[in-house]
Motif scaffolding. Structure first.
Motif, PDB file in Angstrom:
ATOM      1  N   VAL A  10       0.868  -1.175   0.000  1.00 48.48           N
ATOM      2  CA  VAL A  10       0.000   0.000   0.000  1.00 48.48           C
ATOM      3  C   VAL A  10       0.907   1.226   0.000  1.00 48.48           C
ATOM      4  O   VAL A  10       1.715   1.417   0.911  1.00 48.48           O
ATOM      5  CB  VAL A  10      -0.931   0.017   1.230  1.00 48.48           C
ATOM      6  CG1 VAL A  10      -1.708   1.329   1.288  1.00 48.48           C
ATOM      7  CG2 VAL A  10      -1.875  -1.176   1.200  1.00 48.48           C
ATOM      8  N   THR A  11       0.764   2.054  -1.045  1.00 52.51           N
ATOM      9  CA  THR A  11       1.585   3.246  -1.184  1.00 52.51           C
ATOM     10  C   THR A  11       0.692   4.474  -1.178  1.00 52.51           C
ATOM     11  O   THR A  11      -0.163   4.631  -2.054  1.00 52.51           O
ATOM     12  CB  THR A  11       2.399   3.197  -2.495  1.00 52.51           C
ATOM     13  OG1 THR A  11       3.159   1.993  -2.518  1.00 52.51           O
ATOM     14  CG2 THR A  11       3.332   4.388  -2.592  1.00 52.51           C
ATOM     15  N   HIS A  53       1.746  -9.713  -4.032  1.00 55.02           N
ATOM     16  CA  HIS A  53       0.623 -10.248  -4.798  1.00 55.02           C
ATOM     17  C   HIS A  53      -0.304  -9.165  -5.313  1.00 55.02           C
ATOM     18  O   HIS A  53      -1.078  -9.396  -6.243  1.00 55.02           O
ATOM     19  CB  HIS A  53      -0.174 -11.239  -3.937  1.00 55.02           C
ATOM     20  CG  HIS A  53       0.649 -12.390  -3.491  1.00 55.02           C
ATOM     21  ND1 HIS A  53       1.160 -12.496  -2.219  1.00 55.02           N
ATOM     22  CD2 HIS A  53       1.064 -13.483  -4.154  1.00 55.02           C
ATOM     23  CE1 HIS A  53       1.855 -13.613  -2.117  1.00 55.02           C
ATOM     24  NE2 HIS A  53       1.810 -14.235  -3.274  1.00 55.02           N
ATOM     25  N   LEU A  54      -0.247  -7.975  -4.692  1.00 55.57           N
ATOM     26  CA  LEU A  54      -1.105  -6.863  -5.079  1.00 55.57           C
ATOM     27  C   LEU A  54      -0.419  -5.554  -4.718  1.00 55.57           C
ATOM     28  O   LEU A  54       0.185  -5.447  -3.655  1.00 55.57           O
ATOM     29  CB  LEU A  54      -2.462  -6.946  -4.349  1.00 55.57           C
ATOM     30  CG  LEU A  54      -3.460  -5.822  -4.608  1.00 55.57           C
ATOM     31  CD1 LEU A  54      -3.960  -5.855  -6.051  1.00 55.57           C
ATOM     32  CD2 LEU A  54      -4.631  -5.913  -3.638  1.00 55.57           C
ATOM     33  N   ILE A  55      -0.542  -4.568  -5.624  1.00 53.57           N
ATOM     34  CA  ILE A  55       0.030  -3.245  -5.402  1.00 53.57           C
ATOM     35  C   ILE A  55      -1.113  -2.239  -5.392  1.00 53.57           C
ATOM     36  O   ILE A  55      -1.923  -2.204  -6.316  1.00 53.57           O
ATOM     37  CB  ILE A  55       1.025  -2.884  -6.530  1.00 53.57           C
ATOM     38  CG1 ILE A  55       2.171  -3.897  -6.577  1.00 53.57           C
ATOM     39  CG2 ILE A  55       1.543  -1.456  -6.355  1.00 53.57           C
ATOM     40  CD1 ILE A  55       3.008  -3.825  -7.849  1.00 53.57           C
ATOM     41  N   VAL A  56      -1.174  -1.429  -4.332  1.00 53.03           N
ATOM     42  CA  VAL A  56      -2.162  -0.355  -4.236  1.00 53.03           C
ATOM     43  C   VAL A  56      -1.393   0.957  -4.219  1.00 53.03           C
ATOM     44  O   VAL A  56      -0.527   1.161  -3.358  1.00 53.03           O
ATOM     45  CB  VAL A  56      -3.026  -0.490  -2.966  1.00 53.03           C
ATOM     46  CG1 VAL A  56      -4.036   0.646  -2.892  1.00 53.03           C
ATOM     47  CG2 VAL A  56      -3.717  -1.849  -2.922  1.00 53.03           C
ATOM     48  N   ALA A  84      -2.383  -4.174 -10.065  1.00 48.38           N
ATOM     49  CA  ALA A  84      -2.158  -2.854  -9.473  1.00 48.38           C
ATOM     50  C   ALA A  84      -3.477  -2.097  -9.414  1.00 48.38           C
ATOM     51  O   ALA A  84      -4.236  -2.071 -10.384  1.00 48.38           O
ATOM     52  CB  ALA A  84      -1.133  -2.079 -10.289  1.00 48.38           C
ATOM     53  N   VAL A  85      -3.716  -1.484  -8.265  1.00 47.54           N
ATOM     54  CA  VAL A  85      -4.947  -0.747  -8.019  1.00 47.54           C
ATOM     55  C   VAL A  85      -4.601   0.708  -7.740  1.00 47.54           C
ATOM     56  O   VAL A  85      -3.734   0.991  -6.910  1.00 47.54           O
ATOM     57  CB  VAL A  85      -5.692  -1.338  -6.797  1.00 47.54           C
ATOM     58  CG1 VAL A  85      -6.906  -0.504  -6.446  1.00 47.54           C
ATOM     59  CG2 VAL A  85      -6.070  -2.787  -7.070  1.00 47.54           C
TER      60      VAL A  85
END
Length: 130
Positions: A10-11, A53-56, A84-85
């Motif tokens: 989470v960025t 597994h997931l980039i926000v 990516a979200v």
């Protein structure tokens, strides 16, 4: 869930938004580690150390914004297919279209209510982490 342990990045430059997302993910997924970055440069450095597994990504951050950060991420052969979200306070149609055109898998407007973070985490779990 098919994976034993999930890693999510989470960025966001807003510490509260990172906190709310992290807590929502932790409530939605038992075996999860949420990595946090304050800006795009920190995100890229974290991803060099640990695939996720997931980039926000938040849209508006100092230094590299979300679109610029994703451009670097998509150049990395180990990360180019990682979902990516984009999460942003803006829902302007031009910005949303640009995010999808640049390779985001999902665009979410930042919630106003804390409970909405739980709905976001559940939806992202279902769409990208099962």
């Amino acid at each position: 869930m098919n994976r034993k342990h999930i890693f999510v990045l989470v960025t966001d430059d807003d510490e509260d938004d990172r906190y709310f997302l992290r807590k929502a993910f932790e409530r939605a997924i038992k075996e999860i580690s949420v990595l946090e970055a304050r800006d795009g440069t920190e995100a890229i450095n974290l991803l060099a150390e640990r695939p996720v597994h997931l980039i926000v990504l938040d849209m508006n951050m100092p230094g590299l914004n979300g679109l610029e950060t994703l451009a670097f991420i998509r150049l990395n052969t180990n990360l180019c297919h990682t979902p990516a979200v984009m999460i942003s306070t803006s829902d302007q149609p031009v910005l949303v279209a640009d995010a999808y055109k640049k390779g985001f898998n999902c665009y979410i407007k930042k919630p106003v209510l804390m409970g909405d973070y739980d709905q976001i985490a559940q939806a992202l779990k279902t769409c990208f982490l099962l």
